[in-house]
Write an enzyme that holds these catalytic residues in place. Structure first.
Site, mmCIF file in Angstrom:
data_model
loop_
_atom_site.group_PDB
_atom_site.id
_atom_site.type_symbol
_atom_site.label_atom_id
_atom_site.label_comp_id
_atom_site.label_asym_id
_atom_site.label_seq_id
_atom_site.Cartn_x
_atom_site.Cartn_y
_atom_site.Cartn_z
ATOM 1 N N GLU A 32 0.859 -1.184 0.000
ATOM 2 C CA GLU A 32 0.000 0.000 0.000
ATOM 3 C C GLU A 32 0.893 1.231 0.000
ATOM 4 O OE1 GLU A 32 -1.910 2.357 3.505
ATOM 5 O OE2 GLU A 32 -3.139 0.575 3.145
ATOM 6 N N GLU A 38 15.053 -5.693 -1.884
ATOM 7 C CA GLU A 38 15.919 -6.844 -2.131
ATOM 8 C C GLU A 38 15.332 -7.664 -3.274
ATOM 9 O OE1 GLU A 38 17.847 -10.544 0.428
ATOM 10 O OE2 GLU A 38 16.205 -9.379 1.269
ATOM 11 N N HIS A 98 12.552 -3.072 4.639
ATOM 12 C CA HIS A 98 12.793 -3.346 3.234
ATOM 13 C C HIS A 98 11.862 -4.433 2.746
ATOM 14 C CE1 HIS A 98 15.560 -6.751 4.306
ATOM 15 N NE2 HIS A 98 15.254 -7.176 3.096
ATOM 16 N N ASN A 145 0.341 11.395 1.238
ATOM 17 C CA ASN A 145 -0.329 12.498 1.924
ATOM 18 C C ASN A 145 -0.251 13.734 1.038
ATOM 19 O OD1 ASN A 145 -1.098 11.253 4.452
ATOM 20 N ND2 ASN A 145 1.087 11.076 4.829
#
Length: 141
Positions: free
Chosen positions: A57, A118, A75, A61
């Site tokens: 998600e 990664e 990460h 803002n």
């Protein structure tokens, strides 16, 4: 009790730049978005093809906010079929490969919001190959 993480939330400061990275670069597909005028934010939900339960998600803002520490820390890790082709695609898009896949197994890049991503080779590592084998690390990963 067995639990499963189904959503990771990341704060982003430039929505178009973030979508270029996550959608166009990493290949995530947008499943839906929600705009909240009262709260002044947009939520965009993305997931890898065929994995709707592995959502990211993006929270944008509308009023500028500087994210630090825990607001966007951590990460993400993605498993790909061909790490060399995937890293070439990202590199061709102008995305810096911070830790090249010299071992044919693992690489790191950074999102536009400085989140470490990664990249992992699915299955056994690929045989070491150029240009990745001799490419140095760049920046932090």
């Amino acid at each position: 009790m067995k639990q499963r993480i189904t959503l990771i939330t990341l704060g982003v400061d430039d929505l178009e730049r973030a979508l270029r990275f996550y959608r166009d670069g990493l290949g995530l597909k947008e499943s839906h978005r929600s705009e909240n005028e009262k709260g002044r934010y947009t939520l965009i939900f993305l997931a890898p093809e065929g994995q709707p339960d592995a959502q990211v998600e993006l929270t944008f803002n509308w009023d500028p906010e500087v994210y630090t520490g825990g607001r966007n820390f951590g990460h993400l890790a993605y498993e790909v079929d061909d790490i060399y082709a995937y890293c070439k695609h990202l590199s061709d898009m102008g995305i810096t490969i911070n830790r090249p896949p010299r071992d044919g197994r693992m690489a790191f890049v950074r999102s536009p919001d400085n989140i470490s991503i990664e990249i992992l080779q699915k299955g056994p590592a690929l045989a070491p190959a150029e240009p990745w084998l001799s490419m140095p690390n760049t920046g932090a990963w």
